[in-house]
Design a protein around this motif. Sequence first.
Motif, short mmCIF file in Angstrom:
data_model
loop_
_atom_site.label_atom_id
_atom_site.label_comp_id
_atom_site.label_asym_id
_atom_site.label_seq_id
_atom_site.Cartn_x
_atom_site.Cartn_y
_atom_site.Cartn_z
N PHE A 66 0.64 -1.16 -0.20
CA PHE A 66 0.05 0.10 -0.25
C PHE A 66 0.85 0.80 0.22
CE2 PHE A 66 -2.80 -3.47 1.95
CZ PHE A 66 -3.61 -3.07 1.22
N LYS A 67 0.66 2.71 -0.69
CA LYS A 67 1.28 3.68 -0.93
C LYS A 67 1.16 4.01 0.33
CE LYS A 67 1.10 7.85 -2.67
NZ LYS A 67 -0.21 9.20 -3.69
N PHE A 68 1.10 4.66 1.21
CA PHE A 68 1.37 4.98 3.05
C PHE A 68 1.54 4.30 3.62
CE2 PHE A 68 -2.95 1.95 3.46
CZ PHE A 68 -1.75 1.73 4.76
N GLU A 69 1.70 3.10 3.35
CA GLU A 69 3.59 2.09 3.77
C GLU A 69 4.64 2.53 3.53
OE1 GLU A 69 1.80 -1.36 4.77
OE2 GLU A 69 1.19 -1.58 2.65
N LYS A 70 4.88 3.52 2.14
CA LYS A 70 6.57 3.88 1.90
C LYS A 70 6.53 5.38 3.10
CE LYS A 70 5.96 1.34 -1.76
NZ LYS A 70 5.10 1.12 -2.85
N LEU A 71 5.31 6.48 3.24
CA LEU A 71 5.33 6.86 3.94
C LEU A 71 6.35 7.46 4.95
CD1 LEU A 71 1.86 8.26 2.58
CD2 LEU A 71 4.16 9.02 1.52
N ILE A 72 7.09 7.98 5.61
CA ILE A 72 8.15 8.22 6.70
C ILE A 72 7.33 8.79 7.70
CG2 ILE A 72 9.33 8.71 7.85
CD1 ILE A 72 11.73 8.15 5.06
N VAL A 73 6.81 9.58 7.08
CA VAL A 73 5.74 10.54 7.90
C VAL A 73 4.32 9.07 8.69
CG1 VAL A 73 4.28 10.84 6.39
CG2 VAL A 73 4.03 12.62 8.79
N TRP A 74 3.43 8.29 8.07
CA TRP A 74 2.91 6.98 8.00
C TRP A 74 3.40 6.69 9.24
CZ3 TRP A 74 2.60 2.07 7.69
CH2 TRP A 74 1.64 1.28 8.14
N GLN A 75 4.69 5.51 8.92
CA GLN A 75 5.32 4.96 9.95
C GLN A 75 5.83 6.02 11.45
OE1 GLN A 75 8.82 4.44 7.82
NE2 GLN A 75 7.84 2.99 6.02
N LYS A 76 5.98 6.76 10.95
CA LYS A 76 5.99 7.58 12.76
C LYS A 76 5.09 8.03 12.59
CE LYS A 76 10.15 10.56 11.75
NZ LYS A 76 11.13 9.58 13.52
N ALA A 77 3.50 8.16 12.38
CA ALA A 77 2.51 8.11 12.94
C ALA A 77 2.01 7.04 13.95
CB ALA A 77 1.73 8.74 11.53
N VAL A 78 2.22 6.43 13.11
CA VAL A 78 2.15 4.35 14.06
C VAL A 78 3.08 4.56 15.10
CG1 VAL A 78 2.29 2.15 13.65
CG2 VAL A 78 1.46 3.24 11.60
N ASP A 79 4.31 4.99 14.95
CA ASP A 79 5.20 5.20 16.37
C ASP A 79 4.36 6.41 17.46
OD1 ASP A 79 6.84 3.66 14.95
OD2 ASP A 79 8.42 5.15 14.30
N LEU A 80 3.62 7.39 17.11
CA LEU A 80 3.33 7.37 17.22
C LEU A 80 2.23 6.75 18.63
CD1 LEU A 80 2.83 10.82 19.13
CD2 LEU A 80 1.14 10.89 17.17
N SER A 81 0.93 6.01 18.01
CA SER A 81 -0.01 5.94 18.12
C SER A 81 -0.07 4.71 19.16
CB SER A 81 -0.69 4.81 16.87
OG SER A 81 -1.84 4.40 17.69
N PHE A 82 1.15 3.76 19.26
CA PHE A 82 1.47 2.78 20.00
C PHE A 82 2.53 3.70 21.20
CE2 PHE A 82 5.98 0.42 21.58
CZ PHE A 82 4.91 -1.14 21.93
N GLU A 83 3.29 4.51 21.06
CA GLU A 83 3.41 5.22 22.24
C GLU A 83 3.07 5.66 23.20
OE1 GLU A 83 6.42 5.54 23.54
OE2 GLU A 83 7.42 4.33 22.19
N ALA A 84 1.76 6.65 22.45
CA ALA A 84 0.92 7.39 23.16
C ALA A 84 -0.35 5.88 23.68
CB ALA A 84 -0.75 7.69 22.24
N ASP A 85 -0.49 5.02 23.45
CA ASP A 85 -1.16 3.85 24.15
C ASP A 85 -0.44 3.13 24.89
OD1 ASP A 85 -2.94 1.53 24.32
OD2 ASP A 85 -1.47 0.30 23.88
N CYS A 86 1.05 3.04 24.98
CA CYS A 86 1.36 2.55 26.16
C CYS A 86 1.37 3.82 27.22
CB CYS A 86 3.07 2.04 25.71
SG CYS A 86 3.04 1.04 24.13
N LEU A 87 1.76 4.87 27.26
CA LEU A 87 1.84 5.67 27.99
C LEU A 87 -0.23 5.79 28.51
CD1 LEU A 87 2.84 8.60 29.51
CD2 LEU A 87 1.66 9.70 27.67
N ALA A 88 -1.15 5.78 27.58
CA ALA A 88 -2.60 5.29 28.55
C ALA A 88 -2.34 4.89 29.49
CB ALA A 88 -3.36 5.67 27.24
N ARG A 89 -1.64 3.78 29.13
CA ARG A 89 -1.95 2.47 29.91
C ARG A 89 -1.44 3.04 31.50
NH1 ARG A 89 -2.56 -2.11 27.23
NH2 ARG A 89 -3.14 -2.11 24.78
N LEU A 90 -0.63 3.22 31.33
CA LEU A 90 -0.44 4.34 32.53
C LEU A 90 -1.47 4.49 33.35
CD1 LEU A 90 3.62 4.28 31.34
CD2 LEU A 90 3.13 2.10 32.36
#
Length: 117
Positions: A3-27
């Motif tokens: 998929f086109k978006f998977e190649k976008l570094i901005v999308w990859q960083k946004a997925v990182d943001l989502s993961f980090e926000a979820d980890c933080l919210a669990r605390l």
Amino acid sequence: MSFKFEKLIVWQKAVDLSFEADCLARLFPIDERFALASQIRRAADSVSLNIAEGSTGQSNAEFKRFLNIALRSNIEVVGCLHLGKRRNIIPADSFNSLYKLCEEILVMINALKNSLK
């Protein structure tokens, strides 16, 4: 990656943001589970999801519209970070790390928007 978006570094960083926000919210404390924890997760998820949805081969104008939504969601994450910091539920190091990631994503979304004709 197919998929086109998977190649976008901005999308990859946004997925990182989502993961980090979820980890933080669990605390977060239990009384924030359906309030700020839910809000920061939804806002962070919205960033990557809108980048992905907007990249589906529609017009550049339509992609820009989705990028604008992603940008606003990114700003919403920053707002949530400030609320959590003020409520003493987000440590300074977590705040700084996620804030920096949001800044990077903001710059990248704007650059991507500007690259579209």
